[in-house]
Write a protein that holds these residues in place. Structure first.
Motif, short mmCIF file in Angstrom:
data_model
loop_
_atom_site.label_atom_id
_atom_site.label_comp_id
_atom_site.label_asym_id
_atom_site.label_seq_id
_atom_site.Cartn_x
_atom_site.Cartn_y
_atom_site.Cartn_z
N LEU A 142 -3.81 36.10 -48.64
CA LEU A 142 -2.72 36.00 -48.73
C LEU A 142 -1.63 37.09 -48.16
CD1 LEU A 142 0.57 34.12 -49.32
CD2 LEU A 142 0.85 35.07 -51.65
N ALA A 143 -1.53 38.28 -48.89
CA ALA A 143 -1.68 39.63 -48.21
C ALA A 143 -1.22 39.73 -46.78
CB ALA A 143 -1.73 40.86 -49.31
N ALA A 144 -3.20 39.79 -46.48
CA ALA A 144 -3.23 40.03 -45.65
C ALA A 144 -2.48 39.05 -44.44
CB ALA A 144 -4.89 40.10 -44.83
N ALA A 145 -2.36 37.76 -44.94
CA ALA A 145 -1.36 36.83 -43.68
C ALA A 145 0.34 37.27 -44.17
CB ALA A 145 -1.64 35.43 -44.24
N LEU A 146 0.67 37.49 -44.61
CA LEU A 146 1.56 37.98 -44.62
C LEU A 146 1.78 38.92 -44.12
CD1 LEU A 146 3.25 37.57 -48.94
CD2 LEU A 146 3.68 36.03 -46.28
N ALA A 147 1.25 39.99 -43.80
CA ALA A 147 1.40 41.49 -43.25
C ALA A 147 0.56 40.66 -41.86
CB ALA A 147 0.10 42.29 -43.36
N GLY A 148 0.25 39.71 -41.43
CA GLY A 148 0.67 39.99 -40.05
C GLY A 148 1.54 38.87 -39.84
N GLN A 149 2.07 38.91 -40.34
CA GLN A 149 3.35 37.40 -39.77
C GLN A 149 4.45 38.98 -40.20
OE1 GLN A 149 4.26 35.04 -38.96
NE2 GLN A 149 2.37 34.61 -38.95
N GLY A 150 4.29 40.53 -40.33
CA GLY A 150 5.11 41.18 -39.71
C GLY A 150 5.88 41.94 -41.02
N LEU A 151 5.11 41.31 -41.92
CA LEU A 151 5.88 42.39 -43.30
C LEU A 151 5.00 43.22 -44.86
CD1 LEU A 151 6.59 38.12 -44.60
CD2 LEU A 151 8.60 40.33 -44.36
N PRO A 152 5.86 44.20 -43.90
CA PRO A 152 4.68 45.20 -45.09
C PRO A 152 4.60 44.19 -47.17
CG PRO A 152 6.93 46.28 -45.07
CD PRO A 152 6.38 44.73 -44.43
N VAL A 153 3.22 45.14 -47.74
CA VAL A 153 2.75 44.44 -48.55
C VAL A 153 2.17 44.78 -49.64
CG1 VAL A 153 1.28 42.38 -49.50
CG2 VAL A 153 2.09 41.91 -47.03
N ALA A 154 2.70 44.96 -50.84
CA ALA A 154 1.78 45.72 -51.95
C ALA A 154 1.45 45.01 -53.14
CB ALA A 154 2.73 46.72 -52.40
N LEU A 155 0.17 44.90 -52.96
CA LEU A 155 -0.37 43.44 -54.02
C LEU A 155 -1.60 44.67 -55.20
CD1 LEU A 155 -1.82 41.19 -55.34
CD2 LEU A 155 -4.12 42.16 -52.70
N ALA A 156 -0.90 44.31 -56.12
CA ALA A 156 -0.62 44.97 -57.37
C ALA A 156 -1.90 44.21 -58.57
CB ALA A 156 0.97 45.45 -58.29
N GLU A 157 -2.78 45.06 -58.99
CA GLU A 157 -3.45 45.39 -60.08
C GLU A 157 -2.45 46.17 -61.50
OE1 GLU A 157 -5.03 42.73 -61.42
OE2 GLU A 157 -6.62 43.56 -60.04
N TYR A 158 -3.15 45.24 -61.95
CA TYR A 158 -2.16 45.16 -64.02
C TYR A 158 -3.70 45.89 -64.87
CZ TYR A 158 -1.41 40.81 -63.63
OH TYR A 158 -1.44 39.22 -63.32
N ARG A 159 -3.09 46.49 -65.57
CA ARG A 159 -4.39 45.80 -66.92
C ARG A 159 -3.60 44.64 -67.68
NH1 ARG A 159 -3.02 51.35 -70.46
NH2 ARG A 159 -1.06 50.73 -69.41
N ARG A 160 -4.96 43.82 -68.23
CA ARG A 160 -5.09 42.40 -68.00
C ARG A 160 -6.03 41.50 -69.84
NH1 ARG A 160 -6.60 43.53 -63.25
NH2 ARG A 160 -8.93 42.16 -63.63
N VAL A 161 -5.32 41.51 -70.46
CA VAL A 161 -5.70 40.65 -72.08
C VAL A 161 -7.56 40.96 -71.28
CG1 VAL A 161 -6.67 39.05 -73.47
CG2 VAL A 161 -3.41 39.59 -72.64
N GLY A 162 -8.07 41.63 -72.15
CA GLY A 162 -9.39 41.90 -71.88
C GLY A 162 -10.02 43.27 -71.34
N GLY A 163 -9.28 43.68 -71.30
CA GLY A 163 -9.64 44.59 -69.77
C GLY A 163 -8.53 46.22 -70.62
N GLY A 164 -7.83 46.18 -71.77
CA GLY A 164 -7.04 47.30 -71.95
C GLY A 164 -5.80 46.84 -71.43
N GLY A 165 -5.39 45.78 -71.40
CA GLY A 165 -4.09 44.77 -71.28
C GLY A 165 -3.11 44.41 -72.16
N GLY A 166 -2.45 43.27 -72.11
CA GLY A 166 -1.80 43.06 -73.04
C GLY A 166 -0.63 43.22 -73.13
N ALA A 167 0.32 42.87 -73.93
CA ALA A 167 1.16 43.58 -74.42
C ALA A 167 1.49 44.86 -75.23
CB ALA A 167 2.74 42.42 -75.33
N PRO A 168 2.63 45.54 -75.41
CA PRO A 168 3.26 45.86 -74.03
C PRO A 168 2.78 46.27 -72.77
CG PRO A 168 3.72 46.83 -75.27
CD PRO A 168 2.92 46.65 -75.65
N ARG A 169 1.08 46.07 -72.70
CA ARG A 169 0.88 47.34 -71.46
C ARG A 169 0.86 46.50 -70.80
NH1 ARG A 169 -2.46 47.88 -76.01
NH2 ARG A 169 -3.44 46.92 -76.07
N THR A 170 0.53 45.46 -70.44
CA THR A 170 0.59 44.89 -68.95
C THR A 170 2.11 44.76 -67.70
OG1 THR A 170 -1.26 43.17 -69.65
CG2 THR A 170 0.24 42.39 -68.11
#
Length: 257
Positions: free
Chosen positions: A72-100
């Motif tokens: 999806l990020a690549a397809a939007l960029a292909g339509q002329g839109l700069p895209v920032a695809l963000a990752e974040y810490r998630r449950v089971g990998g150091g995340g969960g509220a409030p860290r996520t």
């Protein structure tokens, strides 16, 4: 296309590598993948597109990462839109509220380093929930939100036990659960002055469209709800579908004449 077919169509796409990746913290998941438009891509001359900050879903769990939205990020960029695809810490990998939640806010700030460009926050599923929360933070650079199939009413999602109790996993056990739920529920914290558009398929089996209807009813002045008849959970974030075309129409600026 059935709900199962929609999932297969998206998850069957090969991941697309970004142009570059930037870190916003020391954890391996505190990164943003950047996809840039190239000469000849879709936006009209003289009409630069907004920066799209993209948040993936997966019910906030570490088992699901950003790679499934890289097409999806690549397809939007292909339509002329700069895209920032963000990752974040998630449950089971150091995340969960409030860290996520803190990670998403930091990722948005890191992506939006040029405040002269409009920032549109696009989130899918649990990422839609995170987008709505991030846009409600004071001082946010976000100017618009497009939430696709979002978990927009967290209390109702918890009541329904969506995805085997994903909300409870996100917020964690122990005293103060009700307060944590209230603080993390977009229905109770609509973004002030930030317009929200919600896209939700009427046949979504993963996140009931009623959650989006409840959010829209709670904040009618700032929210537009567009229901997609016969569409499930994944089609709007799958390049080439009619649902994707709707999403693109909301993002791409009018061509200059």
């Amino acid at each position: 296309m059935s709900a199962a077919d929609e999932e297969t169509a998206l998850l069957g796409l090969a991941p697309v590598a970004p142009d570059r990746t930037v870190a916003y913290g020391p954890h391996p998941d505190q990164v943003v993948d950047l996809y840039g438009p190239r000469p000849g891509d879709g936006a009209g001359a003289g009409a630069p597109g907004p920066l799209v900050v993209l948040l993936h879903g997966g019910f906030w769990r570490a088992a699901y990462d950003r790679r499934h939205l890289s097409p999806l990020a690549a397809a939007l960029a292909g339509q002329g839109l700069p895209v920032a695809l963000a990752e974040y810490r998630r449950v089971g990998g150091g995340g969960g509220a409030p860290r996520t939640f803190e990670d998403v806010a930091a990722a948005v700030e890191a992506a939006a380093d040029d405040r002269r460009r409009e920032v549109v926050l696009v989130g899918h599923s649990a990422g839609g929930h995170l987008a709505l929360l991030a846009a409600a933070r004071p001082g946010t650079p976000v100017r618009r939100v497009i939430a696709v199939s979002p978990v927009a009413d967290l209390a109702r999602a918890h009541e329904l036990g969506l995805s085997d109790g994903a909300v409870a996993e996100l917020l964690g056990p122990g005293p103060g659960f009700a307060a944590r739920l209230a603080a993390a529920d977009p229905v109770r914290r609509p973004p002030a002055g930030v317009p929200v558009t919600i896209l939700h398929g009427t046949d979504d089996p993963d996140v009931p469209p009623d959650l989006s209807r409840r959010y829209a009813a709670a904040s009618p002045a700032t929210t537009t709800l567009r229901e997609l008849p016969g569409v499930g959970h994944y089609a709007p974030v799958t390049p080439g579908t009619a649902g994707f075309a709707v999403l693109l129409s909301l993002l791409r600026p009018p061509r200059s004449t």
